[in-house]
Write a protein that holds these residues in place. Structure first.
Motif, PDB file in Angstrom:
ATOM      1  N   LEU A   1      26.146  85.472  21.667  1.00 32.50           N
ATOM      2  CA  LEU A   1      24.836  85.909  21.189  1.00 32.50           C
ATOM      3  C   LEU A   1      24.933  86.706  19.888  1.00 32.50           C
ATOM      4  CD1 LEU A   1      23.117  86.783  24.562  1.00 32.50           C
ATOM      5  CD2 LEU A   1      22.815  84.747  23.141  1.00 32.50           C
ATOM      6  N   LYS A   2      26.113  87.221  19.639  1.00 32.08           N
ATOM      7  CA  LYS A   2      26.287  87.988  18.406  1.00 32.08           C
ATOM      8  C   LYS A   2      26.300  87.112  17.153  1.00 32.08           C
ATOM      9  CE  LYS A   2      29.068  91.843  19.629  1.00 32.08           C
ATOM     10  NZ  LYS A   2      30.499  92.152  19.610  1.00 32.08           N
ATOM     11  N   LEU A   3      26.581  85.827  17.364  1.00 28.75           N
ATOM     12  CA  LEU A   3      26.660  84.925  16.197  1.00 28.75           C
ATOM     13  C   LEU A   3      25.310  84.845  15.491  1.00 28.75           C
ATOM     14  CD1 LEU A   3      28.791  81.969  17.595  1.00 28.75           C
ATOM     15  CD2 LEU A   3      29.541  83.810  16.083  1.00 28.75           C
ATOM     16  N   LYS A   4      25.329  85.215  14.215  1.00 26.03           N
ATOM     17  CA  LYS A   4      24.080  85.179  13.446  1.00 26.03           C
ATOM     18  C   LYS A   4      24.276  84.322  12.197  1.00 26.03           C
ATOM     19  CE  LYS A   4      21.123  88.108  15.450  1.00 26.03           C
ATOM     20  NZ  LYS A   4      21.853  88.277  16.675  1.00 26.03           N
ATOM     21  N   PRO A   5      23.317  83.478  11.895  1.00 27.61           N
ATOM     22  CA  PRO A   5      23.437  82.657  10.680  1.00 27.61           C
ATOM     23  C   PRO A   5      23.608  83.526   9.442  1.00 27.61           C
ATOM     24  CG  PRO A   5      21.558  81.976  11.987  1.00 27.61           C
ATOM     25  CD  PRO A   5      22.088  83.215  12.622  1.00 27.61           C
ATOM     26  N   VAL A   6      24.440  83.048   8.538  1.00 22.60           N
ATOM     27  CA  VAL A   6      24.655  83.762   7.282  1.00 22.60           C
ATOM     28  C   VAL A   6      24.010  82.965   6.148  1.00 22.60           C
ATOM     29  CG1 VAL A   6      26.395  84.601   5.660  1.00 22.60           C
ATOM     30  CG2 VAL A   6      26.821  84.676   8.123  1.00 22.60           C
ATOM     31  N   SER A   7      23.152  83.623   5.416  1.00 22.65           N
ATOM     32  CA  SER A   7      22.471  82.937   4.319  1.00 22.65           C
ATOM     33  C   SER A   7      23.333  82.953   3.059  1.00 22.65           C
ATOM     34  CB  SER A   7      21.136  83.629   4.038  1.00 22.65           C
ATOM     35  OG  SER A   7      20.524  82.996   2.948  1.00 22.65           O
ATOM     36  N   LEU A   8      23.363  81.812   2.373  1.00 22.84           N
ATOM     37  CA  LEU A   8      24.270  81.657   1.230  1.00 22.84           C
ATOM     38  C   LEU A   8      23.579  81.269  -0.056  1.00 22.84           C
ATOM     39  CD1 LEU A   8      26.863  79.386   2.977  1.00 22.84           C
ATOM     40  CD2 LEU A   8      27.307  81.722   2.256  1.00 22.84           C
ATOM     41  N   ILE A   9      22.481  80.535   0.111  1.00 25.74           N
ATOM     42  CA  ILE A   9      21.886  79.885  -1.065  1.00 25.74           C
ATOM     43  C   ILE A   9      20.416  80.242  -1.152  1.00 25.74           C
ATOM     44  CG2 ILE A   9      21.247  77.627  -1.997  1.00 25.74           C
ATOM     45  CD1 ILE A   9      23.913  76.677  -0.543  1.00 25.74           C
ATOM     46  N   LYS A  10      20.006  80.599  -2.368  1.00 31.52           N
ATOM     47  CA  LYS A  10      18.591  80.903  -2.579  1.00 31.52           C
ATOM     48  C   LYS A  10      17.910  79.685  -3.161  1.00 31.52           C
ATOM     49  CE  LYS A  10      19.451  85.519  -3.972  1.00 31.52           C
ATOM     50  NZ  LYS A  10      19.516  86.289  -5.195  1.00 31.52           N
ATOM     51  N   THR A  11      16.832  79.271  -2.485  1.00 24.43           N
ATOM     52  CA  THR A  11      16.084  78.114  -2.957  1.00 24.43           C
ATOM     53  C   THR A  11      14.615  78.516  -3.031  1.00 24.43           C
ATOM     54  OG1 THR A  11      17.597  76.842  -1.611  1.00 24.43           O
ATOM     55  CG2 THR A  11      15.777  75.641  -2.562  1.00 24.43           C
ATOM     56  N   PRO A  12      13.955  78.171  -4.144  1.00 27.53           N
ATOM     57  CA  PRO A  12      12.560  78.600  -4.307  1.00 27.53           C
ATOM     58  C   PRO A  12      11.649  78.169  -3.155  1.00 27.53           C
ATOM     59  CG  PRO A  12      13.334  77.404  -6.259  1.00 27.53           C
ATOM     60  CD  PRO A  12      14.461  77.438  -5.307  1.00 27.53           C
ATOM     61  N   ASP A  13      11.881  76.959  -2.629  1.00 29.22           N
ATOM     62  CA  ASP A  13      10.954  76.438  -1.623  1.00 29.22           C
ATOM     63  C   ASP A  13      11.198  76.994  -0.228  1.00 29.22           C
ATOM     64  OD1 ASP A  13       9.995  75.022  -3.662  1.00 29.22           O
ATOM     65  OD2 ASP A  13      10.776  73.073  -3.040  1.00 29.22           O
ATOM     66  N   PHE A  14      12.324  77.691  -0.037  1.00 30.42           N
ATOM     67  CA  PHE A  14      12.647  78.180   1.302  1.00 30.42           C
ATOM     68  C   PHE A  14      12.926  79.677   1.292  1.00 30.42           C
ATOM     69  CE2 PHE A  14      14.111  73.694   1.760  1.00 30.42           C
ATOM     70  CZ  PHE A  14      13.284  73.335   2.811  1.00 30.42           C
ATOM     71  N   GLY A  15      12.934  80.249   2.510  1.00 32.95           N
ATOM     72  CA  GLY A  15      13.319  81.637   2.658  1.00 32.95           C
ATOM     73  C   GLY A  15      14.826  81.748   2.828  1.00 32.95           C
ATOM     74  N   GLU A  16      15.251  82.722   3.633  1.00 30.06           N
ATOM     75  CA  GLU A  16      16.674  82.996   3.785  1.00 30.06           C
ATOM     76  C   GLU A  16      17.443  81.857   4.448  1.00 30.06           C
ATOM     77  OE1 GLU A  16      19.043  86.929   4.751  1.00 30.06           O
ATOM     78  OE2 GLU A  16      17.058  86.871   5.680  1.00 30.06           O
ATOM     79  N   HIS A  17      16.849  81.287   5.496  1.00 26.57           N
ATOM     80  CA  HIS A  17      17.560  80.279   6.292  1.00 26.57           C
ATOM     81  C   HIS A  17      16.811  78.948   6.298  1.00 26.57           C
ATOM     82  CE1 HIS A  17      20.066  83.555   7.629  1.00 26.57           C
ATOM     83  NE2 HIS A  17      18.999  84.213   8.061  1.00 26.57           N
ATOM     84  N   PRO A  18      17.025  78.142   5.293  1.00 29.68           N
ATOM     85  CA  PRO A  18      16.258  76.898   5.147  1.00 29.68           C
ATOM     86  C   PRO A  18      16.340  75.999   6.374  1.00 29.68           C
ATOM     87  CG  PRO A  18      17.576  77.308   3.185  1.00 29.68           C
ATOM     88  CD  PRO A  18      17.972  78.342   4.182  1.00 29.68           C
ATOM     89  N   ALA A  19      17.530  75.858   6.943  1.00 30.71           N
ATOM     90  CA  ALA A  19      17.679  74.939   8.073  1.00 30.71           C
ATOM     91  C   ALA A  19      16.835  75.404   9.252  1.00 30.71           C
ATOM     92  CB  ALA A  19      19.148  74.848   8.472  1.00 30.71           C
ATOM     93  N   ILE A  20      16.826  76.711   9.466  1.00 36.35           N
ATOM     94  CA  ILE A  20      16.081  77.250  10.602  1.00 36.35           C
ATOM     95  C   ILE A  20      14.583  77.045  10.389  1.00 36.35           C
ATOM     96  CG2 ILE A  20      15.607  79.336  11.938  1.00 36.35           C
ATOM     97  CD1 ILE A  20      18.407  80.315  11.042  1.00 36.35           C
ATOM     98  N   GLU A  21      14.158  77.353   9.181  1.00 39.48           N
ATOM     99  CA  GLU A  21      12.738  77.159   8.856  1.00 39.48           C
ATOM    100  C   GLU A  21      12.299  75.724   9.101  1.00 39.48           C
ATOM    101  OE1 GLU A  21      11.295  78.230   4.888  1.00 39.48           O
ATOM    102  OE2 GLU A  21      12.612  79.982   5.047  1.00 39.48           O
ATOM    103  N   LEU A  22      13.102  74.825   8.576  1.00 42.23           N
ATOM    104  CA  LEU A  22      12.726  73.418   8.638  1.00 42.23           C
ATOM    105  C   LEU A  22      12.725  72.916  10.079  1.00 42.23           C
ATOM    106  CD1 LEU A  22      11.963  71.387   6.481  1.00 42.23           C
ATOM    107  CD2 LEU A  22      14.264  70.462   6.639  1.00 42.23           C
ATOM    108  N   CYS A  23      13.734  73.326  10.856  1.00 44.50           N
ATOM    109  CA  CYS A  23      13.778  72.906  12.259  1.00 44.50           C
ATOM    110  C   CYS A  23      12.533  73.385  12.988  1.00 44.50           C
ATOM    111  CB  CYS A  23      15.018  73.464  12.944  1.00 44.50           C
ATOM    112  SG  CYS A  23      16.523  72.629  12.449  1.00 44.50           S
TER     113      CYS A  23
END
Length: 956
Positions: free
Chosen positions: A348-370
């Motif tokens: 449960l401690k595993l947390k996604p790490v954000s790496l890339i900034k994209t104008p169309d998305f927030g911190e975690h694009p994959a999570i948003e899109l899913c």
RNA sequence: GCACGGGUAGGGAAGCGGUCAAACCCGCAGGACUCAAGAUCCUGUCGCUUAGUGCGUUCAGCGGUUCGAAUCCGCUCCCGUGCACCA
């Protein structure tokens, strides 16, 4: 009478063959034109699409001949490579479609069996192309010059070409990755699946392997997004799989067996040991991310497949939908991992790490899109693929690295990828791996893999000097369509080194510097316009492969060496050598190379670059013509998919001439056309009609001279013919055909309608017209020439005489006036519902209206300008008294300014009086011509609407 | 991914800065001819309007350049094509 197209087609083809019209010899001092088309691969029957381009070639050469050029139009066969072999394989396997096609063509079982030998297949189709396609379409090819790329003479020619490339330092060796069957050797992957049983649409994928440390061993994760390695928070293994241990250089890798088998072909010193490790046993263990030395937990995931990559997957949930869904799945159902003894806490401690900034998305694009797509399960593969694509594209194009990347912060993802791969490779934490986007299976049933070829030969098309010289030449060339001329320099820049030889049992020339290799089919078909210069002598038996050597070609094509030396070395007669050399000097450079649009990015660029690399500047090709395709309802028609024998039937049903016209007129040469039988039929009836029209004229007994309309005929037809000539000069076959088959007969019909019947004039006109029909519909033209015009010569050998006449605009204007009146009359009759007029009155516009147009146009100078026009009007004394009508009239003239600028007044009153009889006869009524000003009061309003070139009309 | 191309009347397709409501082909409608069908010929085919006319609205959408744009430039939306061991 119905024309028997079939009969006349045969009759004239026989005549042309008998007289050898296609045969070309160099004639000192005579202007020449040398055209080739990209020769077909020998692999089945031709179809309507192939014939489109070839037909254009024949039309162009026929036209050039008519213009007095000595034309060389040869043809050959591209037999090297796979197609013939693939065809023979089909026969061996008794492929029903192929066998049926051949049976339909009339072959018996024994004859079909002979085609199991690819050499026989080549010979068989060579004959078919010539006899059943090219000759049947009336092509005036020099059939003495036929040659194929697998003849020994051609092989010698290739050896020469490659020796030239080597001399120019354009042959280089370097490692290469290519599709290969472990059993059969190299294979080609193409959508037609000529060489494979499955996977034609597969693309080669370039993975990066990141070497995660697992104790002393390595867990290699294959990824398409190595730039995300900084955000790896866990690894995925499919718990059901068994992994193997591989010794590779000094390392030991743990990966899927399938992947190891594939990598064996791509890596040196790659040895699969017998040690096996169940994936299950690794789950719950930790490995180290070699890039940032962080510990990562190994977790189970069902979506991991052994066939893809290494079977080891690094997990970046922030940017990869699959990873997020899988992680989420586990975190929600911790009981799933109970058997692996992983603590719930850790998971449960595993947390996604954000790496890339994209104008169309927030911190975690994959999570948003899913979330927005409502994705929940690893089984929704289709949606997951789509989501992966979206994230990848967005991030690739508009994403930037964030602060986790240290010195690379802010770099665009599209750039970062290459930078990081290089960095990783230098640190020895990453390697390349190739795979396919889908499973590819060889004809033998084995799965195709990507293999490292350490010493592959390339032609160095990336060479700067070669590229820039080629671009320079391209600039000088005439290229159709315009669009391609603009594109070509870009293609030349982009064109990279090309692997030019292969290993395996393919047809072609053995590579002269290492006879285990065979020259690949694109590379062996770049300089072939040269070989046609001597192929005539080869066919005649005067030169054979034993005579040919590099010195010979050097002497002929490059003027290197001496005649004596060459004669001695080749054993050929000096006279003959001199003759071949003269021929070359006469025919070169090549004027036009014609080919389909598929050649735009492959054949034409290499054709040009090889010429540039080998020949002298003065001998470089001068033109390229690209034609588009005939498509079926589902896109491209291919040789292998049948529908080819039916081309014979098409020619029979619609006639060859109608098909030739169809190709020209249905659309420009540079768009795809969809074959439509109904329309082809229409073209046949057009030809029929033209024939009948000419027959009618020729057979009429009377001859009448009528100056006014005779003059018009001369004028207008000269104009039209000039237009037609200009069109075909610019290789605009569509415009040309429209003038010849639609516009000119229309004018002829108008002439007849206007009671023109000057036999002498008509005959000379028909003669000219028939000549212009010759390039597109040569059979019909010969028939008219011979049967109707009673000529003893062949129209195919006639010359076009230039018309040097100044047009008399007035004559043309007169007929425009008559036509306008006629159409107005018809209009009025219909609207007013007058069937049989008692009397018709024409009111000609008064002279001051002509003056008004002239004045207004002059006052405006080059641009419509109301104020200036009004001022001009008022200054003109002749117009002053009509000032009341000025605003309306000026407005009208201005609105039609560009038309009015061309306006030249004619004597309408006199002309109409002369032509009264014509209208009287046509309508069987009395005609009165008067001026608008001299009329009865009650008709004044009507009469006043008269304008120059548009008289007012009153019907009673 | 890289590189191109295209969206024009019911369909296909020309036009690629002024002469464009738009050639040409097909389809459709009406008429002529014919016992009939076919073929052929004529007429119409964006809307309204009209004795031949006039007006309006138009060339995927939105902006821009220009006296003037279907045509040139920018953006957006659709559709299509080629891409190297297939030829």
């Amino acid at each position: 009478m119905q024309l028997n197209f079939d009969k006349i087609t045969q009759k004239w083809q026989n005549e042309w063959t008998k007289k050898g019209l296609g045969n070309a010899e160099s004639i000192k001092g005579k202007k020449k034109f040398y055209l080739i088309f990209a020769y077909p691969g020998v692999s089945g029957f031709l179809h309507v699409g192939h014939m489109r381009g070839y037909t254009y070639a024949d039309i162009i050469t026929r036209f050039k001949r008519m213009q007095g050029y000595n034309v060389l139009f040869p043809a050959g066969f591209h037999a090297s490579g796979l197609p013939a072999i693939a065809y023979s394989v089909k026969i061996k396997k008794k492929d029903p479609a192929t066998i049926n096609q051949l049976k339909e063509y009339g072959l018996n079982d024994k004859q079909i069996q002979e085609l199991e030998d690819p050499k026989n297949t080549v010979e068989f189709f060579k004959r078919i192309y010539v006899e059943d396609f090219w000759k049947k379409f009336g092509f005036l090819i020099d059939y003495r010059r036929l040659i194929s790329t697998i003849q020994p003479e051609y092989n010698k020619f290739m050896e020469w070409q490659f020796s030239k490339l080597k001399e120019a330092n354009l042959l280089v060796q370097k490692p290469h990755f290519a599709p290969c069957c472990p059993n059969c050797g190299p294979v080609a992957i193409d959508t037609a699946e000529t060489d494979i049983a499955q996977g034609g649409t597969a693309e080669t994928i370039n993975y990066t392997i990141i070497k995660f440390k697992l104790g002393k061993r390595i867990l290699p994760a294959a990824t398409l997004r190595p730039e995300t390695v900084y955000g790896v928070i866990n690894m995925w293994l499919n718990p059901e799989t068994e992994l193997v241990v591989v010794k590779y250089n000094n390392e030991e890798w743990i990966l899927c067996k399938e992947a190891a088998e594939k990598l064996k072909f791509q890596k040196h010193n790659f040895e699969i040991t017998s040690e096996k490790i169940p994936a299950k046993s690794l789950i719950g263990k930790k490995c180290i991310n070699p890039v940032n030395n962080q510990e990562v937990l190994i977790l189970p995931a069902g979506f991991v497949e052994c066939g893809i990559g290494t079977g080891v997957v690094m997990s970046v949930p922030s940017h990869a939908p699959y990873d997020w869904i899988a992680l989420n799945d586990l975190q929600q159902n911790p009981q799933k991992i109970e058997e692996y003894k992983i603590s719930k806490d850790k998971l449960l401690k595993l947390k996604p790490v954000s790496l890339i900034k994209t104008p169309d998305f927030g911190e975690h694009p994959a999570i948003e899109l899913c979330k927005s797509l409502g994705l929940k399960s690893q089984n929704e593969t289709e949606k997951l693929e789509e989501a992966t694509q979206i994230v990848y594209r967005k991030e690739f194009h508009s994403g930037k690295l964030n602060s986790l990347y240290g010195k690379n912060e802010g770099v665009k993802v599209s750039d970062a990828k290459d930078i990081l791969i290089k960095e990783f490779e230098q640190k020895n934490v990453a390697e390349e791996m190739y795979g396919f986007s889908e499973k590819v299976v060889c004809r033998c049933g084995t799965e195709v893999i990507v293999k490292l070829i350490p010493n592959q030969w390339f032609i160095k098309y990336s060479d700067n000097e070669l590229t820039s010289k080629s671009k320079e030449q391209a600039k000088k060339m005439s290229i159709w369509p315009d669009q391609y001329k603009k594109e070509l320099p870009g293609i030349l820049d982009w064109f990279n080194d090309r692997a030019c030889v292969r290993q395996g049992s393919w047809l072609g020339t053995k590579f002269p510097f290492d006879r285990q290799w065979v020259i690949e089919p694109i590379s062996d078909s770049t300089l072939y316009p040269l070989i046609y210069i001597l192929s005539k002598y080869i066919t005649e038996g005067k030169i054979n492969s034993e005579n040919l050597c590099n010195e010979f070609f050097d002497y002929i094509f490059l003027s290197e060496g001496t005649l004596d030396a060459v004669a001695k070395k080749t054993g050929l007669d000096k006279k003959l050598i001199r003759q071949v050399k003269n021929d070359f000097e006469y025919w070169y450079p090549l004027d036009l190379n014609l080919g389909g649009k598929e050649h735009k990015t492959v054949h034409f660029p290499v054709f040009l670059m090889n010429h540039v690399a080998v020949l002298k500047t003065k001998d470089l090709p001068k033109g390229i013509f690209v034609n588009w395709w005939v498509v079926g309802e589902n896109g491209k028609i291919s040789k292998s998919k049948g529908g080819a024998v039916s081309l014979h039937n098409l020619a029979k049903v619609f006639s060859v001439d109608a098909l030739r016209l169809y190709y020209c007129h249905i659309g420009s040469a540079h768009i795809d056309i969809q074959f439509d039988e109904k329309i082809a039929q229409k073209y046949k009836s057009i030809l029929q009609k033209d024939y009948l029209l000419i027959e009618k004229v020729v057979k009429s007994k009377k001859s009448v001279k009528r100056k006014i309309i005779d003059d018009w005929l001369v004028e207008t037809l000269n104009q039209k013919m000039q237009k037609a000539i200009n069109s075909i000069d610019g290789l605009n076959l569509k415009k040309f055909s429209q003038e010849i088959y639609y516009s000119i007969p229309e004018d002829l019909n108008w002439y007849l309608k206007r009671d023109g019947l000057n036999k002498k004039l008509l005959l000379s006109f028909l003669e000219q017209w028939t000549k212009l029909m010759m390039p597109i519909t040569p059979h019909l033209a010969e028939e008219i020439w011979h049967t109707l015009l009673k000529k003893k010569t062949l129209v195919s050998t006639e010359q076009w005489k230039k018309i040097n006449k100044k047009t008399k605009q007035e004559v043309i204007q007169t007929e425009i006036l008559i036509k306008t009146i006629l159409s107005d009359l018809e209009n009025i009759k219909q609207l007013a519902k007058i069937n049989k007029p008692k009397k018709i009155t024409f009111f000609v516009a008064p002279a001051w209206k002509n003056e008004a147009i002239k004045t207004v146009v002059a006052a405006c100078k080059d641009q419509p300008d109301f104020k200036k026009a009004m001022a001009g009007w008022m200054k003109n004394p002749k117009l002053k008294k009509h000032a009341d009508k000025s605003p309306k009239m000026v407005k009208k003239i201005i609105s039609d300014f560009w038309k009015m600028k061309q306006f030249k007044p004619i004597a309408e009153f006199e002309i109409l009086n002369k032509e009264k009889k014509f209208f009287e006869k046509l309508y069987n009524t009395q005609i009165e011509v008067t001026t608008a000003s001299k009329t009865k009061k009650e008709l004044q309003t009507k009469a006043s609407s008269a304008m120059p070139m548009k008289p007012a009309i009153y019907i009673e």
